[in-house]
Design an enzyme around this catalytic site. Structure first.
Site, PDB file in Angstrom:
ATOM      1  CE  LYS A 133      -6.584  -8.666  -1.521  1.00 53.69           C
ATOM      2  NZ  LYS A 133      -7.099  -8.075   0.356  1.00 53.69           N
ATOM      3  CE  LYS A 141      -4.049  -1.819   1.921  1.00 46.70           C
ATOM      4  NZ  LYS A 141      -5.561  -2.013   2.220  1.00 46.70           N
ATOM      5  CE  LYS A 199     -14.289  -3.239   1.984  1.00 46.52           C
ATOM      6  NZ  LYS A 199     -12.843  -3.469   2.462  1.00 46.52           N
TER       7      LYS A 199
END
Ligand code: AQP
Length: 334
Positions: free
Chosen positions: A198, A113, A201
Site C-alpha cells: 500500500k 506495524k 506515509k
C-alpha cells in the site's frame, strides 16, 4: 445523516489518502446532499507510532489546509482537531474497558506495524494495540451513518460495529451502528516502486509515494520509475500486473473515467508512454490543489479560527453522547 472520516497528521497527505479517502468524502457528500460532513485531524492516532513533536503542529495545519483546499466548507460541515475535543479520549477509555483484548490483538494493522517496529528494534507502544478503541470513539460519539475510508480501515470499522453492538446489548441502546463506505477500485492505492504494498506515509522510502506537495518534476520522475512487468500490455490484471493495474486505477480516479474506458483507450500504448499519460493526469489533478493548500497555509490565523469553531460544533454533538454513555454505565454525571 452524518458522514465522518479523518486523516492522521503523521506526515503530508499522499495520493492514496487523497483519491482513496478525501475524494470519496466529496462523492459521499454529493450523494447525500443534506448530510453533514464531520472531518477531523486524527492527531492522537498519530502518536501511536514514534513521532517527531517538532513536526506535529505543522502536519496538523497541513491536513486542515488540505481539507479546506479540497473544498469542504467549515461553515456547513464540522472540521476540527481530535485532541481539541477530550470527549474522544474519555469515550475511548470506556470503550477499551469493554473490548476483549483478543479483538484488538487480531487487527492486521496492529500486527503489521508491530512487526515493523520490532524489526527496527523499537518498543511497541500500547496505543498501537488500543488505537481501534479510539477510532470507535471518534465515530460512535457522533451517531455517524457513513464512514468513507480506504481498504486498510475495513477491519477497524467492523470492530467499531461489533463493540457498539456489544455495549448496546450490555447497557441498553447507546450507539448507532455506522456503515463503512469503501471504493470498489482505488480503496488501496499501491506504492509505485513496490506495487504489492500500500502507498503509505510510513513507507521506508518515498520513491513510490506521491505526496500532494511533490513538484511536477518529482511526480513525473516517480511515475517514470514506477515498477511494472514484462507482459507489456496495458490491461487490468492486479494479480499478475499489479504495477500497471495500479496505474490504471490512478488514471481512472484522477480523470473520472471508468477502468474499462482507460483500458480500451490505452491497451496499445507501451509502458513508457502510458506512464507519461498517468503522470500528466496526476500533475493536472494535484497542481491546483497544491496551490490552494499553500494559500491556506499562508493564513494560519484563519486556520486556527476554523479549528476553534469546528471543535465547538463537534462538542455540541459528542458531549451529550458521552453523557448518555456514562449514565448507562452507572456514572454520576454533573
Ligand atoms: N494507499 C491507500 N489507498 C487508499 N486509501 C488509503 N488510505 C491510506 N492509504 C491509502 C486511507 O486514507 C485515510 C487516512 O489514512 P490515515 O492517515 O489514517 O493513515 P493510514 O491509513 O494508516 O495511512 P498511511 O498513509 O498508510 O499512514 P501511516 O503510514 O501513518 O499508517 C484512511 O481512510 C485510509 O484508509
Amino acid at each position: 445523516m452524518r458522514i465522518l472520516s479523518g486523516i492522521q497528521p503523521t506526515s503530508k497527505v499522499h495520493l492514496g489518502n487523497y483519491i482513496g479517502a478525501i475524494s470519496l468524502w466529496e462523492e459521499e457528500l454529493k450523494k447525500h446532499e443534506n448530510a453533514t460532513g464531520i472531518f477531523f485531524i486524527a492527531d492522537y492516532h498519530a502518536i501511536t507510532v514514534p513521532h517527531d513533536p517538532k513536526q506535529l503542529k505543522e502536519a496538523i495545519y497541513f491536513i486542515l489546509a488540505t481539507y479546506l483546499a479540497a473544498g469542504f466548507n467549515p461553515k456547513k460541515h464540522i472540521i476540527f482537531v481530535q485532541s481539541h475535543n477530550p470527549d474522544h479520549t474519555e469515550a475511548a477509555w470506556i470503550i477499551q474497558t469493554q473490548t476483549p483484548i483478543g479483538w484488538l490483538e487480531r487487527m492486521t494493522q496492529y500486527k503489521d506495524k508491530r512487526k515493523k517496529l520490532k524489526n527496527e528494534g523499537k518498543s511497541i507502544p500500547t496505543g498501537l494495540l488500543t488505537y481501534p478503541a479510539l477510532m470507535a470513539a471518534d465515530i460512535l460519539l457522533y451517531d455517524t451513518d457513513i464512514v468513507p475510508v480506504g481498504e486498510d480501515q475495513r477491519q477497524h470499522l467492523e470492530y467499531t460495529r461489533e463493540i457498539a453492538q456489544r455495549i448496546n446489548n450490555t447497557y441498553g441502546n447507546v450507539f448507532k451502528l455506522p456503515t463503512a463506505q469503501i471504493r470498489k477500485f482505488g480503496a488501496k492505492i499501491m506504492d509505485l516502486s513496490n506495487p504489492t504494498k500500500k502507498m503509505s506515509k510510513s513507507a521506508s522510502s518515498y520513491k513510490g509515494v506521491i505526496f500532494v506537495t511533490d513538484s511536477n518534476d518529482k511526480i513525473y520522475q516517480k511515475f517514470k520509475r514506477a515498477v511494472t512487468d514484462n507482459i507489456n500490455k496495458v490491461q487490468y490484471n492486479p494479480q499478475e500486473q499489479p504495477g500497471i493495474s495500479n496505474l490504471i486505477v490512478i488514471l481512472s480516479l484522477v480523470t473520472n473515467k471508468p477502468i474499462e474506458n482507460i483500458v480500451d483507450e490505452y491497451s496499445h500504448y507501451n509502458y513508457a508512454k502510458f506512464k507519461e499519460i498517468v503522470a500528466q493526469a496526476v500533475i493536472s489533478y494535484i497542481e491546483p490543489l497544491r496551490a490552494k493548500i499553500q494559500e491556506y497555509l499562508a493564513h494560519k490565523d484563519m486556520l486556527e479560527t476554523s479549528m476553534k469553531e469546528g471543535v465547538t460544533k463537534a462538542r455540541e454533538i459528542s458531549t451529550p453522547k458521552l453523557t448518555i454513555l456514562k449514565r448507562k454505565l452507572g456514572y454520576m454525571t454533573i
